[in-house]
Design an enzyme around this catalytic site. Sequence first.
Site, PDB file in Angstrom:
ATOM      1  CB  SER A   1      -0.869  -0.005   1.267  1.00 30.97           C
ATOM      2  OG  SER A   1      -1.421   1.268   1.489  1.00 30.97           O
TER       3      SER A   1
ATOM      4  CE1 TYR B   1      -3.441  -0.155   5.123  1.00 29.31           C
ATOM      5  CE2 TYR B   1      -4.001  -2.453   5.499  1.00 29.31           C
ATOM      6  CZ  TYR B   1      -3.703  -1.415   4.642  1.00 29.31           C
ATOM      7  OH  TYR B   1      -3.672  -1.654   3.289  1.00 29.31           O
TER       8      TYR B   1
ATOM      9  CE  LYS C   1      -1.586  -4.457   3.405  1.00 22.36           C
ATOM     10  NZ  LYS C   1      -1.773  -5.796   2.779  1.00 22.36           N
TER      11      LYS C   1
HETATM   12  C1  WQD Z   1      -9.703   9.398   0.854  1.00 22.90           C
HETATM   13  C2  WQD Z   1      -9.965  10.867   1.101  1.00 22.90           C
HETATM   14  C3  WQD Z   1     -10.411  11.460   3.390  1.00 22.90           C
HETATM   15  C4  WQD Z   1     -14.204   9.357   3.738  1.00 22.90           C
HETATM   16  C5  WQD Z   1      -7.105   4.343   1.676  1.00 22.90           C
HETATM   17  C6  WQD Z   1      -7.049   3.089   2.459  1.00 22.90           C
HETATM   18  C7  WQD Z   1      -5.611   2.710   2.701  1.00 22.90           C
HETATM   19  C8  WQD Z   1      -4.848   2.661   1.394  1.00 22.90           C
HETATM   20  C9  WQD Z   1      -4.985   3.979   0.650  1.00 22.90           C
HETATM   21  C10 WQD Z   1      -4.913   0.337   0.729  1.00 22.90           C
HETATM   22  C11 WQD Z   1      -9.299  11.377   2.372  1.00 22.90           C
HETATM   23  C12 WQD Z   1     -11.621  11.737   2.509  1.00 22.90           C
HETATM   24  C13 WQD Z   1     -13.013   9.857   3.239  1.00 22.90           C
HETATM   25  C14 WQD Z   1     -15.255  10.246   4.065  1.00 22.90           C
HETATM   26  C15 WQD Z   1     -13.876  12.080   3.393  1.00 22.90           C
HETATM   27  N1  WQD Z   1      -5.303   1.609   0.565  1.00 22.90           N
HETATM   28  N2  WQD Z   1     -12.869  11.195   3.072  1.00 22.90           N
HETATM   29  N3  WQD Z   1     -15.056  11.590   3.878  1.00 22.90           N
HETATM   30  O1  WQD Z   1      -7.444   7.447   3.660  1.00 22.90           O
HETATM   31  O2  WQD Z   1      -6.479   7.645   1.322  1.00 22.90           O
HETATM   32  O3  WQD Z   1      -6.639   5.409   2.456  1.00 22.90           O
HETATM   33  O4  WQD Z   1      -6.379   4.232   0.489  1.00 22.90           O
HETATM   34  O5  WQD Z   1      -4.050  -0.051   1.401  1.00 22.90           O
HETATM   35  O6  WQD Z   1      -5.644   1.444   3.309  1.00 22.90           O
HETATM   36  O7  WQD Z   1      -7.705   3.309   3.664  1.00 22.90           O
HETATM   37  O8  WQD Z   1      -8.704   6.616   1.633  1.00 22.90           O
HETATM   38  O9  WQD Z   1     -11.062   6.689   0.974  1.00 22.90           O
HETATM   39  O10 WQD Z   1     -10.491   6.737   3.453  1.00 22.90           O
HETATM   40  O11 WQD Z   1     -10.011   8.720   2.079  1.00 22.90           O
HETATM   41  O12 WQD Z   1     -13.720  13.314   3.230  1.00 22.90           O
HETATM   42  O13 WQD Z   1     -16.361   9.853   4.519  1.00 22.90           O
HETATM   43  O14 WQD Z   1     -11.373  11.074   1.294  1.00 22.90           O
HETATM   44  O15 WQD Z   1     -10.229  12.515   4.318  1.00 22.90           O
HETATM   45  O16 WQD Z   1      -8.843  12.679   2.104  1.00 22.90           O
HETATM   46  P1  WQD Z   1      -7.265   6.882   2.313  1.00 22.90           P
HETATM   47  P2  WQD Z   1     -10.129   7.125   2.072  1.00 22.90           P
END
Ligand code: WQD
Length: 340
Positions: free
Chosen positions: A126, A151, A155
């Site tokens: 990741s 988490y 990784k």
């Molecule tokens: C994306 C953006 C939030 C939810 C994920 C996985 C991680 C890795 C990378 C695999 C952020 C914003 C989110 C919401 C929001 N993948 N958001 N409201 O945090 O980049 O990480 O991808 O390993 O394991 O978790 O992804 O989709 O949670 O958030 O504003 O209800 O959307 O702040 O900027 P993230 P995400």
Amino acid sequence: MAQILVTGGLGFIGSHTVVELIAAGHEPIIVDNLSNSTISVLDGIAAISGKRPAFEQVDLKEKSQVQDLFKKYSSIKGIIHFAAFKAVGESVGKPLEYYENNLGSLVYILQEMRDHHLDNLIFSSSCTVYGEADELPITESSPVKVAISPYGNTKQVGEELIQAASEAHDFNVISLRYFNPIGAHPSAQIGESPLGVPLNLVPFVTQTAAGVREQLSVFGDDYETRDGTNERDYIHVVDVAKAHVVALGRLLNRKNEDAYEVYNLGTGKGSTVLEVIQSFERVSASKLNYKIVERRRGDVTAAYADTTKANEVLGWFAEKSLDDAIADAWRWEKKIRNID
Ligand code: WQD
């Protein structure tokens, strides 16, 4: 072609990869403990592929079950290891379960590879390992930072574990560092089905639009980005899946230059949260109900990939756009909610 063990093969990225493995002529054997997936995903895979892969319900934390699995499938030529708990926020409250599950299962698989003289492994890693990168876009030689969650640390440690085992036992391994996989198979036969309240942005967007959630909360608009909201590299899950088939072929055909190789899987393009919302509103011709709230702890400001290595060495390119992924995600959401 080859018989391939796919752990976590009923999960989001695993199921899409199984479809592409079958399309490439391989014989995937799905291993899953159904802790974060449902057996109905098998029907979706069969509907797309015209083939129902073998399925083994195994808890990879149980060493004896892993030993029995490898005894049963003695002719596998490679392993793609997706099986892991993957919720960043949840891992902060349950670190021991995350270390036990994500690393315990990996150790048992590596031990079986050693004992059965297997050597081809694709590891699901990741971009989380990079944390808040100093420079953008992020390359594979960007420094791995101290993990912001257990988490993310599983990784990082997983990659270190695999490197050590690879050197000691002549494994050939490719780690694929995903950026933000989103979307669903265009057929709407398989897609992302988070259990409970979605932690990730795109399923929350589509569930809000489907009326399953009241309103999307945008976690902060005061970041140093073009519109104040976080920037991420959203990549279509089918593009991610196809990269696994390319990486597997590299190992099966002994094209890898090093015993341990790492590739970023992204589009190379960043999109902000508001741009994702605009994409959804464009492809769905509707308005999304959202509000700006305070920042979410642990969020990095921006992360998007330098895809040069995957493009030039692996020969793989992301082909689908953000709109493609959002449209496929919405089609899937409407299918599972019986919305026209
Ligand atoms: C994306 C953006 C939030 C939810 C994920 C996985 C991680 C890795 C990378 C695999 C952020 C914003 C989110 C919401 C929001 N993948 N958001 N409201 O945090 O980049 O990480 O991808 O390993 O394991 O978790 O992804 O989709 O949670 O958030 O504003 O209800 O959307 O702040 O900027 P993230 P995400």
